[in-house]
Design an enzyme around this catalytic site. Structure first.
Site, PDB file in Angstrom:
ATOM      1  N   GLN A 196       0.801  -1.234   0.000  1.00  9.79           N
ATOM      2  CA  GLN A 196       0.000   0.000   0.000  1.00  9.79           C
ATOM      3  C   GLN A 196       0.834   1.285   0.000  1.00  9.79           C
ATOM      4  O   GLN A 196       0.545   2.211  -0.748  1.00  9.79           O
ATOM      5  CB  GLN A 196      -0.936  -0.011   1.211  1.00  9.79           C
ATOM      6  CG  GLN A 196      -1.852   1.188   1.285  1.00  9.79           C
ATOM      7  CD  GLN A 196      -2.720   1.136   2.537  1.00  9.79           C
ATOM      8  OE1 GLN A 196      -3.667   0.376   2.608  1.00  9.79           O
ATOM      9  NE2 GLN A 196      -2.365   1.924   3.535  1.00  9.79           N
ATOM     10  N   GLU A 227      -3.541   8.984  -1.435  1.00  8.28           N
ATOM     11  CA  GLU A 227      -2.833   9.849  -0.493  1.00  8.28           C
ATOM     12  C   GLU A 227      -1.807  10.732  -1.190  1.00  8.28           C
ATOM     13  O   GLU A 227      -0.951  11.335  -0.549  1.00  8.28           O
ATOM     14  CB  GLU A 227      -2.167   9.006   0.606  1.00  8.28           C
ATOM     15  CG  GLU A 227      -3.210   8.237   1.416  1.00  8.28           C
ATOM     16  CD  GLU A 227      -2.640   7.563   2.646  1.00  8.28           C
ATOM     17  OE1 GLU A 227      -1.468   7.745   2.958  1.00  8.28           O
ATOM     18  OE2 GLU A 227      -3.419   6.846   3.311  1.00  8.28           O
ATOM     19  N   ASP A 280      -0.952  -1.451  12.631  1.00 10.96           N
ATOM     20  CA  ASP A 280      -2.008  -0.479  12.319  1.00 10.96           C
ATOM     21  C   ASP A 280      -3.353  -1.201  12.439  1.00 10.96           C
ATOM     22  O   ASP A 280      -3.976  -1.181  13.509  1.00 10.96           O
ATOM     23  CB  ASP A 280      -1.772   0.086  10.914  1.00 10.96           C
ATOM     24  CG  ASP A 280      -2.925   0.935  10.402  1.00 10.96           C
ATOM     25  OD1 ASP A 280      -3.783   1.333  11.202  1.00 10.96           O
ATOM     26  OD2 ASP A 280      -2.990   1.193   9.179  1.00 10.96           O
ATOM     27  N   LYS A 325      -4.366   6.315  15.302  1.00  6.75           N
ATOM     28  CA  LYS A 325      -5.346   7.020  14.477  1.00  6.75           C
ATOM     29  C   LYS A 325      -6.575   7.267  15.347  1.00  6.75           C
ATOM     30  O   LYS A 325      -7.295   6.304  15.673  1.00  6.75           O
ATOM     31  CB  LYS A 325      -5.752   6.146  13.290  1.00  6.75           C
ATOM     32  CG  LYS A 325      -4.670   5.890  12.253  1.00  6.75           C
ATOM     33  CD  LYS A 325      -5.137   4.780  11.299  1.00  6.75           C
ATOM     34  CE  LYS A 325      -4.333   4.742  10.015  1.00  6.75           C
ATOM     35  NZ  LYS A 325      -4.651   3.524   9.212  1.00  6.75           N
ATOM     36  N   ARG A 359      -5.684   9.297   7.728  1.00  2.54           N
ATOM     37  CA  ARG A 359      -6.369   8.251   6.969  1.00  2.54           C
ATOM     38  C   ARG A 359      -6.233   8.536   5.482  1.00  2.54           C
ATOM     39  O   ARG A 359      -5.801   9.615   5.091  1.00  2.54           O
ATOM     40  CB  ARG A 359      -7.863   8.190   7.338  1.00  2.54           C
ATOM     41  CG  ARG A 359      -8.179   7.979   8.803  1.00  2.54           C
ATOM     42  CD  ARG A 359      -7.471   6.803   9.420  1.00  2.54           C
ATOM     43  NE  ARG A 359      -7.673   5.538   8.748  1.00  2.54           N
ATOM     44  CZ  ARG A 359      -8.354   4.509   9.237  1.00  2.54           C
ATOM     45  NH1 ARG A 359      -8.894   4.606  10.441  1.00  2.54           N
ATOM     46  NH2 ARG A 359      -8.467   3.371   8.572  1.00  2.54           N
ATOM     47  N   SER A 360      -6.659   7.583   4.659  1.00  6.14           N
ATOM     48  CA  SER A 360      -6.585   7.827   3.215  1.00  6.14           C
ATOM     49  C   SER A 360      -7.625   8.853   2.773  1.00  6.14           C
ATOM     50  O   SER A 360      -7.413   9.580   1.809  1.00  6.14           O
ATOM     51  CB  SER A 360      -6.730   6.517   2.452  1.00  6.14           C
ATOM     52  OG  SER A 360      -7.855   5.798   2.898  1.00  6.14           O
ATOM     53  N   LYS A 395       2.654  10.369  10.223  1.00  7.48           N
ATOM     54  CA  LYS A 395       2.418   9.823   8.871  1.00  7.48           C
ATOM     55  C   LYS A 395       1.140  10.453   8.331  1.00  7.48           C
ATOM     56  O   LYS A 395       0.079  10.237   8.923  1.00  7.48           O
ATOM     57  CB  LYS A 395       2.280   8.299   8.998  1.00  7.48           C
ATOM     58  CG  LYS A 395       1.925   7.564   7.715  1.00  7.48           C
ATOM     59  CD  LYS A 395       1.589   6.093   8.003  1.00  7.48           C
ATOM     60  CE  LYS A 395       1.215   5.392   6.698  1.00  7.48           C
ATOM     61  NZ  LYS A 395       0.558   4.095   6.904  1.00  7.48           N
TER      62      LYS A 395
END
Ligand code: PGA
Ligand code: ZN
Length: 424
Positions: free
Chosen positions: A155, A197, A304, A329, A358-359, A380
């Site tokens: 990913q 992203e 994650d 997250k 998040r995306s 990130k």
């Protein structure tokens, strides 16, 4: 968490706004006397099954404007009390009644309102008087997986500027690598566009080709791979797992956990990789523990989907020695208080942490403030393009400027240049 103690909630409102994928999402606004706070719920695409559940945006707005509003009106703006009350009001283990999206937006909006009432930036409000350091960015260069229609199996192919001396220098170096990677792809006519992203969406034939190209782009930009700029991966392996095997569609390979383990070890040997996220699926505890035993002294291994920002799952992982870092997250667990609990548990367990977007994102920059204010050390937020990403990197620059010489040393070299032998 620092509290204002005095401010009382005067109003809570919701509105529907749009995210970076053009999808509706919920924004909450919380008013206290003379101040207000606002936050938007993000959305994932490669979500873990243990995440707080988002509900329909209209429904989420309805709950904020009715039940949550009447419950919070007049209450003191104390984060932990409010978050625990929201959890109780929802009454489900996965926040599926009021919606994880409704709850996280309100929880974060309360934090913003409390900071505004205290006349402090959120990061300073969260840190109290403690000195803080800027976080080290993990920045995506190539995007794949669920963020690019499965074109590449892995990913995120990211960089960490391990040799950079500051947050701003990390961004400068990443900008050069991002441009160099784009130029290489354009030259080979291998560019489909950008993934969710903002990373390049390349037409590679294998996942390893992406590693070779990224290493080449680091050199093209004038950096020494591994010493200056290293690679971080998010395999997001839950997405690859079907019927007891890991499926690499790009390479038409079906692997057992043991074979995936060997493949990843080979990559670590051949490329300057310092961090791998979700190398195995969310339920594959034994594979994760075994990989950590083998590679955990060499690289950062991040959970994650595996931990879903859940304190209990982190403690279970620690008990069997799975991973040595956790992604944080807020919308994965639902409230700020639970996110902080997971970070505290990680610290106690000797795990590192990375605050993550998040995306599906927006201009909301709350997570940058959490990374700085809580002293998490890493951040990130996707790639180095598209303003839902750049808004966050740029917010970091503003905080760095404000911190000036009061900042603790930038932790990149301490975190990533320890026992790294020059293997590449
Ligand atoms: P998601 O991806 O937001 O689509 O879950 C981000 C990640 O896996 O880190
Ligand atoms: Zn991930």
């Amino acid at each position: 968490m620092v509290q204002t103690g005095m401010a009382k909630i005067l109003d809570v409102r919701a509105r529907s706004v749009w995210d970076s994928r053009g999808r509706a999402t919920v924004e909450a606004e919380v008013a206290v006397k003379g101040a207000r706070g606002r936050a938007i719920a993000p959305a994932g695409a490669s979500t873990g099954s243990g995440e707080a559940k988002s509900i329909d945006v209209r429904q989420a707005m309805h709950f904020i404007n009715t039940e949550i509003r009447s419950f919070l009106m007049g209450k003191k703006l104390d984060q932990e009390t409010i978050d625990n009350a929201l959890i109780a009001l929802d009454g489900t283990p996965d926040k599926s009644r009021l919606g994880g999206n409704a709850i996280v937006a309100v929880s974060l909006a309360c934090a913003h309102a409390a900071a505004a009432a205290a006349k402090k930036p959120l990061w300073r409000f969260l840190a109290g008087n403690k000195p803080v350091a800027m976080p080290v960015p993990q920045i995506q260069i190539f995007g794949g997986g669920a963020h690019a229609q499965g074109r590449m199996d892995v990913q995120d192919f990211m960089v960490i500027c391990v040799g950079a001396g500051s947050f701003s220098e990390s961004l400068e170096w990443t900008a050069a690598v991002y441009r160099a990677a784009g130029a290489r792809l354009a030259k080979r006519n291998a560019l489909y566009g950008v993934a969710d992203e903002g990373g390049y969406w390349p037409a590679f034939k294998t996942n390893e080709e992406a590693l070779a190209e990224l290493t080449g782009a680091i050199s093209d930009a004038g950096f020494e791979p591994g010493a200056d700029v290293a690679i971080a991966l998010d395999i997001a392996a839950t997405q690859l797992w079907r019927g007891g095997r890991y499926h690499l569609a790009l390479e038409k390979k079906t692997l057992t956990a043991a074979q995936l383990h060997s493949l990843l070890l080979g990559w670590i040997d051949r490329y300057p990789i310092v961090s791998i996220e979700d190398p195995f699926a969310e339920h594959d505890m034994e594979a994760m523990a075994s990989f950590t035993r083998t590679a955990g002294h060499r690289i950062q291994i991040v959970g994650d989907d595996f931990f879903v920002t859940n304190e209990k799952r982190l403690l279970d992982g620690k008990a069997i020695g799975a991973c040595n870092a956790v992604l944080l997250k807020p919308n994965q667990v639902g409230t700020l208080t639970e996110t902080l609990a997971c970070w505290r548990a990680a610290q106690a367990a000797g795990y590192r942490a990375i605050v993550s977007a998040r995306s599906g994102e927006t201009e909301d920059v709350s997570i940058v403030h959490l990374a700085v204010g809580w002293g998490v050390g890493q951040l990130k937020v996707g790639s180095f393009a598209r303003s839902e990403r750049m808004a966050k990197w740029n917010e970091g620059l503003r905080i760095e400027e404000l911190l000036g010489r009061t900042a603790l040393p930038y932790p990149a070299r301490r975190l990533f240049k320890t026992a790294q032998a020059p293997r590449w």
